[in-house]
Scaffold this active site. Sequence first.
Site, PDB file in Angstrom:
ATOM      1  N   HIS A  19       0.849  -1.205   0.000  1.00 32.60           N
ATOM      2  CA  HIS A  19       0.000   0.000   0.000  1.00 32.60           C
ATOM      3  C   HIS A  19       0.878   1.247   0.000  1.00 32.60           C
ATOM      4  CE1 HIS A  19      -4.030   1.818   1.468  1.00 32.60           C
ATOM      5  NE2 HIS A  19      -3.239   2.820   1.118  1.00 32.60           N
ATOM      6  N   HIS A  21       1.044   5.043  -2.314  1.00 38.90           N
ATOM      7  CA  HIS A  21       0.452   5.864  -3.384  1.00 38.90           C
ATOM      8  C   HIS A  21       1.555   6.560  -4.166  1.00 38.90           C
ATOM      9  CE1 HIS A  21      -3.860   5.824  -2.002  1.00 38.90           C
ATOM     10  NE2 HIS A  21      -3.251   5.398  -0.908  1.00 38.90           N
ATOM     11  N   ASP A  23       1.305   9.200  -6.048  1.00 40.27           N
ATOM     12  CA  ASP A  23       1.233  10.656  -5.871  1.00 40.27           C
ATOM     13  C   ASP A  23       1.454  11.061  -4.415  1.00 40.27           C
ATOM     14  OD1 ASP A  23      -1.251   9.306  -5.560  1.00 40.27           O
ATOM     15  OD2 ASP A  23      -2.391  11.154  -5.736  1.00 40.27           O
ATOM     16  N   GLY A 181      -9.779   7.987  -1.382  1.00 41.89           N
ATOM     17  CA  GLY A 181     -10.394   9.302  -1.216  1.00 41.89           C
ATOM     18  C   GLY A 181     -11.175   9.328   0.084  1.00 41.89           C
ATOM     19  N   HIS A 208      -9.929   0.860   0.326  1.00 42.14           N
ATOM     20  CA  HIS A 208      -9.628   1.650   1.528  1.00 42.14           C
ATOM     21  C   HIS A 208     -10.869   1.586   2.412  1.00 42.14           C
ATOM     22  CE1 HIS A 208      -6.302   3.580  -0.689  1.00 42.14           C
ATOM     23  NE2 HIS A 208      -5.915   4.114   0.448  1.00 42.14           N
ATOM     24  N   GLU A 211     -10.732   3.349   7.897  1.00 38.65           N
ATOM     25  CA  GLU A 211      -9.689   4.333   8.220  1.00 38.65           C
ATOM     26  C   GLU A 211     -10.352   5.538   8.883  1.00 38.65           C
ATOM     27  OE1 GLU A 211      -8.003   6.174   4.756  1.00 38.65           O
ATOM     28  OE2 GLU A 211      -6.218   6.888   5.794  1.00 38.65           O
ATOM     29  N   ASP A 296       1.817   3.952   2.911  1.00 39.94           N
ATOM     30  CA  ASP A 296       0.736   4.817   2.428  1.00 39.94           C
ATOM     31  C   ASP A 296       1.318   5.958   1.587  1.00 39.94           C
ATOM     32  OD1 ASP A 296      -1.921   5.236   2.013  1.00 39.94           O
ATOM     33  OD2 ASP A 296      -2.311   6.272   3.904  1.00 39.94           O
TER      34      ASP A 296
HETATM   35  O1  LIG Z   1      -4.946   7.015   3.277  1.00 41.53           O
HETATM   36  C1  LIG Z   1      -5.643   7.357   2.321  1.00 41.53           C
HETATM   37  N1  LIG Z   1      -6.983   7.214   2.382  1.00 41.53           N
HETATM   38  C2  LIG Z   1      -7.798   7.557   1.364  1.00 41.53           C
HETATM   39  N2  LIG Z   1      -7.340   8.073   0.228  1.00 41.53           N
HETATM   40  C3  LIG Z   1      -6.015   8.256   0.121  1.00 41.53           C
HETATM   41  C4  LIG Z   1      -5.129   7.910   1.127  1.00 41.53           C
HETATM   42  N3  LIG Z   1      -3.883   8.235   0.721  1.00 41.53           N
HETATM   43  C5  LIG Z   1      -3.999   8.733  -0.512  1.00 41.53           C
HETATM   44  N4  LIG Z   1      -5.289   8.758  -0.874  1.00 41.53           N
HETATM   45  C6  LIG Z   1      -5.852   9.297  -2.113  1.00 41.53           C
HETATM   46  C7  LIG Z   1      -5.204  10.587  -2.550  1.00 41.53           C
HETATM   47  C8  LIG Z   1      -4.573  10.278  -3.867  1.00 41.53           C
HETATM   48  O2  LIG Z   1      -4.649  11.366  -4.767  1.00 41.53           O
HETATM   49  C9  LIG Z   1      -5.356   9.085  -4.348  1.00 41.53           C
HETATM   50  C10 LIG Z   1      -4.688   8.223  -5.392  1.00 41.53           C
HETATM   51  O3  LIG Z   1      -3.425   7.826  -5.041  1.00 41.53           O
HETATM   52  O4  LIG Z   1      -5.607   8.367  -3.163  1.00 41.53           O
HETATM   53 ZN   LIG Z   2      -3.910   4.766   1.074  1.00 43.72          ZN
END
Ligand SMILES: O=c1[nH]cnc2c1ncn2[C@H]1C[C@H](O)[C@@H](CO)O1
Ligand SMILES: [Zn+2]
Length: 358
Positions: A19, A21, A23, A181, A208, A211, A296
């Site tokens: 996990h 991301h 970006d 998101g 997701h 959380e 993350d």
């Molecule tokens: O921890 C998270 N929870 C929900 N959404 C998240 C988390 N970390 C990143 N994101 C979102 C923001 C990014 O723009 C998107 C794609 O990677 O996923």
């Molecule tokens: Zn995430």
Amino acid sequence: MPTPLDESSIRTAPKVLLHDHLDGGVRPETVVDIAREIGYDELPAPDAPTLAKWFRDSADSGSLERYLETFAHTVAVMQTADGLARVAREAAEDLADDGVVYAEIRWAPEQHTEAGLSLDEVVDAVLAGFREGEQAAAERGKRIRVGAIATAMRHAARSREIAELAVAYRDKGIVGFDIAGAEAGFPPTRHLDAFEYLRRENFHFTIHAGEAFGLPSIWEAIQWCGTDRLGHGVRIVDDITAGGALGRLAQYVRDKRIPLEMCPSSNVQTGAAESIAEHPIGLLRKLQFRVTVNTDNRLMSGTSMTREMALLADAFGYDWADLQWFTINAMKSSFIGFDERLQLINGVIKPGYAALRA
Ligand SMILES: O=c1[nH]cnc2c1ncn2[C@H]1C[C@H](O)[C@@H](CO)O1
Ligand SMILES: [Zn+2]
């Protein structure tokens, strides 16, 4: 004599990351560079060190929604094929340098079409970057394999389209699908159509869940959507009593060996956990849930796989056997084929930890 466990020895241990991301893991220098190249003038800081601190501080708000606002700046510099490929290449190299031998990196293609790229062009650029990064790392003697996960944004309505994109690229580097998101107000069942399609295609996905919202989100992700894994899933502890008795959902998650992609530092920043020492991972590991350790967003948390493991070792007294257990859990839970997983477990992970434990 076992090798003493500290950040520099943990860095040499083979690690698996499920996990992360794309970006959320851009190098701060690269954000500054690309912003200059494309004329993006909304960065909140002019130089890489100040920007790195800005991301960490702003993400430290205790709210997932505010945490997510920081991604506007990384997404802004990931709108060209060159920019996307560079970020992907550097991510693979950075993880390899951190001792990660297998990583699944996710991002939301739909967020990278603002400058005119098609979804296919976005995916092609990222996958090309991963292949370049793997190769550059291998030339330096660091072996890493990167699988991509295509994410759809849960507040948007493009999940079916992104699910079809993921399946179209299943033989070219995309290994799974995810939704991310803001969680509260956006239940995973909004995207049931995408999940049903993926199941009919025998494809893999994670959600997701648990959380910023609790048990109902986890229950829907598993029992309505059929998720293979849970992104975070920390709130499953709400179904466990102080004495350690499991409710029906927690029991199901443990019995079915549903992998929990836990991200300790991120959870502290968004308020999903009070501190690393109080993170539910301690209890869930003791109860033998299928727990995995993840980053993350390395930029927003100023972290790495090595650092997450070191923080946990510090807080819970983990030894090499524990770190091996997390790593094998992650490898078993990955979205690549059984034969490849087995090869990494027996050929790379077990020998790596055996050397450190000897
Ligand atoms: O921890 C998270 N929870 C929900 N959404 C998240 C988390 N970390 C990143 N994101 C979102 C923001 C990014 O723009 C998107 C794609 O990677 O996923
Ligand atoms: Zn995430």
